[in-house]
Design a protein around this motif. Structure first.
Motif, PDB file in Angstrom:
ATOM      1  N   UNK A 132       0.809  -1.210   0.000  1.00 21.17           N
ATOM      2  CA  UNK A 132       0.000   0.000   0.000  1.00 21.17           C
ATOM      3  C   UNK A 132       0.844   1.262   0.000  1.00 21.17           C
ATOM      4  N   UNK A 133       1.984   1.192   0.667  1.00 20.63           N
ATOM      5  CA  UNK A 133       2.824   2.386   0.787  1.00 20.63           C
ATOM      6  C   UNK A 133       3.193   2.919  -0.595  1.00 20.63           C
ATOM      7  N   UNK A 134       3.547   2.003  -1.487  1.00 18.76           N
ATOM      8  CA  UNK A 134       3.918   2.430  -2.838  1.00 18.76           C
ATOM      9  C   UNK A 134       2.778   3.180  -3.496  1.00 18.76           C
ATOM     10  N   UNK A 135       1.592   2.632  -3.346  1.00 20.02           N
ATOM     11  CA  UNK A 135       0.450   3.239  -4.017  1.00 20.02           C
ATOM     12  C   UNK A 135       0.058   4.553  -3.366  1.00 20.02           C
ATOM     13  N   UNK A 136       0.274   4.599  -2.066  1.00 23.48           N
ATOM     14  CA  UNK A 136      -0.031   5.853  -1.389  1.00 23.48           C
ATOM     15  C   UNK A 136       0.889   6.948  -1.925  1.00 23.48           C
ATOM     16  N   UNK A 137       2.161   6.596  -2.052  1.00 25.37           N
ATOM     17  CA  UNK A 137       3.122   7.550  -2.588  1.00 25.37           C
ATOM     18  C   UNK A 137       2.767   7.920  -4.029  1.00 25.37           C
ATOM     19  N   UNK A 138       2.407   6.903  -4.793  1.00 26.67           N
ATOM     20  CA  UNK A 138       2.082   7.146  -6.194  1.00 26.67           C
ATOM     21  C   UNK A 138       0.886   8.077  -6.321  1.00 26.67           C
ATOM     22  N   UNK A 139      -0.105   7.832  -5.497  1.00 24.41           N
ATOM     23  CA  UNK A 139      -1.313   8.646  -5.561  1.00 24.41           C
ATOM     24  C   UNK A 139      -0.977  10.110  -5.269  1.00 24.41           C
TER      25      UNK A 139
END
Lengths: 357, 357
Positions: A132-139
């Motif tokens: 999730x962390x990656x996607x949070x950053x991506x978002x």
DNA sequence: GCCTCCCCTGGAAACGATTCCATGTTGTTT
DNA sequence: AAACAACATGGAATCGTTTCCAGGGGAGGC
């Protein structure tokens, strides 16, 4: 070999005897240009094989069209349909699509995502693998993200398009119970691609629907019949073989995915079980071979193409509507074929012996 | 929402108290930067969520990485494998891939090609549908093109990676003749996607191999058994049904593609023909369901993934070697399963009657 | 006949990165 | 100690496009 470098807007302007601004206006359609000038510019451009560069344009407009699409595996029939849906929608909107496969590897997924951000795509559609962390950053960095087919539990703010898996499994279980089955096995007790044991991962939607529906129909759930299996060739085969050899009394197998269904079919054939006389088989995902099986396989059709199409629409068109009211749920359909039968006769003894001992 | 616009190299330079040239050097790896400065720059970049923009870089370097891939249909298992091969190779070289499907429509193909040129991709891999003129123009403008799986007859200068279809069909015909078959039908007498009647189109490689091999084995070719069929669901089914109803004496069907094989299997089932007792079936393209059929289908496996991989290599790595010595031919493999049997008994009378009249 | 308005048009400044070139700052050699 | 090499750094030009702004010219209204 004709030109060492392709023609630029400057070359066209010079050839047509106009300023670069005029050429730009002709090609971008904005502003007004006299018919005569437009014709001269177009002729010069044709002569020089000029194509406007998306690089220059993208730089100036601070966006470079195109969307990114991350799937687990393009050769998976479901994913392929999903990709086709995205392509179809992107085409209507004049966007191109950068596709890549993460193969369920979060690190690889993050890598791909990085590259997409670097490419400054307008948005990303993903069947997310994890982290999730990656996607949070991506978002935060990327313009916008839409999930398809799966969600990440900790990111409810990211819009998503899903199949109504729960509804599909429910109708399938109801169908099997309606045929008289009581000893139904569930093959694939884990969210697709995520081991059940992983901390923080919710039980798979399909497994929950299986349990809930049986409970609702007052059919007891035997833990022994709820078999965890990763949806991969060998693991699925091993799980199916273990199940059918261990429990000779199983009358129906519900496979949670097409790879698991494939395994069930192969194992049943190997064990000389007749379908559906000895054991009924059904699965989630109506892939092409379901119809070619003998007997053809009953399956829950999930609208893969529509999922892709809707996800793309959500990403590019309905920006305003995004994120409202939770994930979009698309209906599934139970496709009844010949692989499930009513319980009639007692199971033949001696089954469970491999055909080639 | 944190930043209205993503950070640029200037922001990072300001935040780190250095010049933009230094930041550029840190990220592009060229030139020399002291360890302390590099650390300061990286820290500032991390703080600002800075990602270098491929737009700016591409503009300056006059190339913007990435390759284009045009296939007929991403949901076709063969194409999907080919795409996977391209993605795998592109990944090792750090390139991204823009994928699109032309669906056999030359106009659409030209449109996609236009867009790829506009995007200034490094090169294009295509399973071409037609219109040599378009590709000739593209080859002039675009950096480089590689064909995969098919070629355009008028463009021998464009490098290509193909499966050895002729060899595959030959080994399959030899196998069938070896089993005693003499009345063998060929289903799909046209190059894939191109109607046989189209002027200027060569006869399909597979059909030619079929005829040549039979001739070589001194088995007469009956024109009535060489059936033209487009590899599309309905057309293929109609062709297969026509064939098997018209000629009850056919002992083996060689389907020139997986959609045609699918049709043959379905028609055989519909007509109550036992496979392989009544009729043997084999096909070109070893797709997943071939193994799941009952009986499993004998097929010529074409290395779809390798074709994609090689094509990508040819495009990006072996630029020097490109175009030398004609198209790359990759070997096929005959996968013998249970759908072809030796001729033993006379055909049962009364066959040809549909199961459900 | 003059003024105003609108339509065309070209110049120039962005956009975000790379890179040549010039300039300072060391460390090394004679 | 002087000269020189090597490294570290910033400024500015450049890539191809869009777009703002200003200017020129013809048409129409008074």
């Amino acid at each position: 070999m004709t030109q060492p470098r392709s023609a630029t807007i400057k070359d066209v302007a010079a050839a047509a005897g106009v300023g670069i601004a005029t050429v730009s206006r002709v090609f971008s359609g904005t502003g007004s240009v006299s018919a005569a000038t437009r014709e001269r510019v177009l002729a010069a451009a044709r002569e020089l094989d000029y194509r406007p560069s998306a690089l220059g344009r993208g730089l100036k407009l601070r966006r470079r069209g195109g969307i990114g699409l991350i799937v687990p595996d393009v050769t998976d029939p479901f994913c392929a349909e999903l990709v086709a849906g995205v392509l179809a929608c992107a085409r209507t909107l004049g966007e191109h699509v950068i596709v890549d496969a993460a193969h369920g590897d979060p690190a690889r997924e993050a890598e791909i995502l990085d590259r997409l951000v670097e490419q400054r795509v307008d948005g990303v559609i993903a069947v997310p693998a994890g982290r999730e962390a990656d996607w949070r950053a991506a978002a935060r960095v990327c313009s916008s993200v839409v999930f398809a087919d799966r969600v990440l539990p900790g990111l409810p703010e990211i819009p998503a398009v899903l199949a109504d898996d729960a509804g599909g499994v429910r109708s399938l279980v109801e169908y099997l119970v309606g045929l008289g089955h009581r000893t139904i096995a569930f093959l694939g007790a884990a969210p697709p691609g995520v081991p059940r044991e992983e901390p923080g991962t919710p039980l798979g939607v399909r497994e929950r629907a299986f349990r809930d529906t049986l409970a609702q129909l007052r059919v007891p759930v035997e833990e022994d019949l709820v078999v965890a299996a990763r949806p991969a060739g060998d693991a699925a085969y091993a799980a199916a073989a273990g199940l059918l050899q261990r429990r000779a009394d199983v009358t129906a197998v519900l496979a949670a995915g097409h790879l698991l269904g494939e395994a069930a079919v192969l194992v049943a054939r190997e064990l000389d079980l007749r379908v559906p006389a000895d054991v009924s088989i059904a699965m989630v995902d109506d892939v092409a071979w379901a119809e070619l099986c003998d007997p053809p396989l009953t399956a829950v059709a999930r609208p893969a193409r529509d999922i892709g199409y809707r996800a793309c629409e959500l990403l590019l068109r309905d920006r305003a509507r995004r994120g409202r009211g939770g994930p979009v749920l698309l209906p599934t359909e139970l496709v009844v074929r010949g692989s499930c039968g009513a319980i009639r006769t007692a199971r033949a003894p001696g089954r469970g012996t491999p055909r080639h001992p």
